[in-house]
Design a protein around this motif. Structure first.
Motif, PDB file in Angstrom:
ATOM      1  N   LEU A 116       0.828  -1.210   0.000  1.00 11.69           N
ATOM      2  CA  LEU A 116       0.000   0.000   0.000  1.00 11.69           C
ATOM      3  C   LEU A 116       0.862   1.260   0.000  1.00 11.69           C
ATOM      4  O   LEU A 116       0.543   2.244  -0.690  1.00 11.69           O
ATOM      5  CB  LEU A 116      -0.927  -0.012   1.219  1.00 11.69           C
ATOM      6  CG  LEU A 116      -1.955  -1.149   1.260  1.00 11.69           C
ATOM      7  CD1 LEU A 116      -2.730  -1.116   2.576  1.00 11.69           C
ATOM      8  CD2 LEU A 116      -2.908  -1.054   0.079  1.00 11.69           C
ATOM      9  N   LEU A 117       1.961   1.225   0.763  1.00  9.58           N
ATOM     10  CA  LEU A 117       2.849   2.385   0.804  1.00  9.58           C
ATOM     11  C   LEU A 117       3.491   2.628  -0.553  1.00  9.58           C
ATOM     12  O   LEU A 117       3.629   3.779  -0.988  1.00  9.58           O
ATOM     13  CB  LEU A 117       3.926   2.168   1.869  1.00  9.58           C
ATOM     14  CG  LEU A 117       4.958   3.298   2.021  1.00  9.58           C
ATOM     15  CD1 LEU A 117       4.273   4.597   2.427  1.00  9.58           C
ATOM     16  CD2 LEU A 117       6.027   2.913   3.041  1.00  9.58           C
ATOM     17  N   PHE A 171       0.980   4.253  -2.805  1.00  7.30           N
ATOM     18  CA  PHE A 171       0.811   5.650  -2.396  1.00  7.30           C
ATOM     19  C   PHE A 171       1.986   6.504  -2.869  1.00  7.30           C
ATOM     20  O   PHE A 171       1.795   7.617  -3.379  1.00  7.30           O
ATOM     21  CB  PHE A 171       0.669   5.728  -0.876  1.00  7.30           C
ATOM     22  CG  PHE A 171       0.698   7.127  -0.332  1.00  7.30           C
ATOM     23  CD1 PHE A 171      -0.400   7.965  -0.465  1.00  7.30           C
ATOM     24  CD2 PHE A 171       1.831   7.616   0.313  1.00  7.30           C
ATOM     25  CE1 PHE A 171      -0.368   9.264   0.025  1.00  7.30           C
ATOM     26  CE2 PHE A 171       1.867   8.909   0.810  1.00  7.30           C
ATOM     27  CZ  PHE A 171       0.764   9.735   0.666  1.00  7.30           C
ATOM     28  N   LEU A 177       1.780   7.249  -6.607  1.00  6.31           N
ATOM     29  CA  LEU A 177       0.830   8.319  -6.914  1.00  6.31           C
ATOM     30  C   LEU A 177       1.365   9.679  -6.462  1.00  6.31           C
ATOM     31  O   LEU A 177       1.234  10.680  -7.176  1.00  6.31           O
ATOM     32  CB  LEU A 177      -0.513   8.027  -6.239  1.00  6.31           C
ATOM     33  CG  LEU A 177      -1.203   6.728  -6.679  1.00  6.31           C
ATOM     34  CD1 LEU A 177      -2.459   6.493  -5.853  1.00  6.31           C
ATOM     35  CD2 LEU A 177      -1.535   6.774  -8.163  1.00  6.31           C
ATOM     36  N   LEU A 178       1.990   9.692  -5.277  1.00  2.00           N
ATOM     37  CA  LEU A 178       2.566  10.938  -4.779  1.00  2.00           C
ATOM     38  C   LEU A 178       3.711  11.403  -5.668  1.00  2.00           C
ATOM     39  O   LEU A 178       3.842  12.599  -5.977  1.00  2.00           O
ATOM     40  CB  LEU A 178       3.050  10.745  -3.344  1.00  2.00           C
ATOM     41  CG  LEU A 178       3.657  11.976  -2.656  1.00  2.00           C
ATOM     42  CD1 LEU A 178       2.603  13.067  -2.510  1.00  2.00           C
ATOM     43  CD2 LEU A 178       4.228  11.597  -1.287  1.00  2.00           C
TER      44      LEU A 178
END
Length: 231
Positions: free
Chosen positions: A34-35, A38, A41-42
């Motif tokens: 999940l990180l 994220f 996307l970041l």
């Protein structure tokens, strides 16, 4: 009976610890997955902001990523724990990949997914595999820092060449989706079975990379078929 009871208790205690280790490793595997998504996307949003700042912004961004990646790779070679060293080297490889291939490709400076790129990739992956098999004195961090870029490059290169040659709706693309899904599941399973925090994180990241690639093929297939036009 006393000895039998002690052995039985020890067996259940070992099983309990093992299951606990698996649970912790699985948690870190999913958390790292999940990180990673994220951060992808970041990073994409950050990259858009940097490109809007002018021509100097992307070059500075690449330089910062490369320095961080190389510094992390060098520092990881001095860590005594082999798994921690491998994890830090693996993480450094992410920065190295972003600096040398990902961002330059987005800026159209290089074409790492072209047909000619295959001629560069194959010798490099063979050298990496030979070094890992026969040069045991090299720190694990080096293989982690170089293995991440080569692994991501290989997955993306395979996807790009298959789609370019046969299309996203072809049998070859379907087989590639299945192979990529197998890599994703196998990496996560191996990370959990190994039973350490570091293996769980690495397995989760590889799972994220392979899953992301498989989803991109599925997305390409959906865009090619345009099902919304049939409604």
């Amino acid at each position: 009976m006393g000895i039998l009871n002690l052995l039985t208790a020890a067996l259940f205690l070992t099983a309990e610890v093992t299951l606990k280790d698996y649970a912790v490793t699985g948690f870190f595997g999913i958390a790292s997955f999940l990180l990673f998504i994220f951060l992808q996307l970041l990073g994409a949003k950050l990259f858009v902001k940097i490109t809007e700042s002018g021509h100097i912004g992307p070059r500075v961004f690449v330089l910062v990523l490369l320095v961080l990646g190389l510094a992390g790779a060098v520092f990881s070679c001095f860590i005594s724990n082999s798994e921690a060293s491998l994890l830090l080297g693996f993480t450094s490889g992410l920065f190295i990949w972003s600096a040398l291939c990902d961002v330059p490709e987005q800026m159209h400076w290089i074409s790492p997914l072209s047909r000619n790129a295959v001629l560069f990739f194959l010798p490099l992956i063979l050298l990496w595999a030979a070094g890992m098999l026969f040069l045991r004195e090299i720190p694990p961090a080096v293989f982690g820092a170089t293995g991440y870029p080569l692994g991501v490059w290989g997955i993306q290169l395979a996807r790009a060449r298959v789609i370019s040659r046969w299309g996203p709706s072809s049998l070859a693309a379907t087989i590639l989706i299945l192979l990529t899904a197998a890599i994703a599941g196998g990496a996560l399973a191996l990370g959990v079975v190994h039973g350490t925090l570091f293996s769980g994180i690495i397995g989760g990241v590889v799972f994220a990379i392979a899953t992301w690639s498989a989803l991109e093929i599925i997305w390409e297939r959906g865009m090619a078929q345009k099902p919304w036009k049939n409604s």
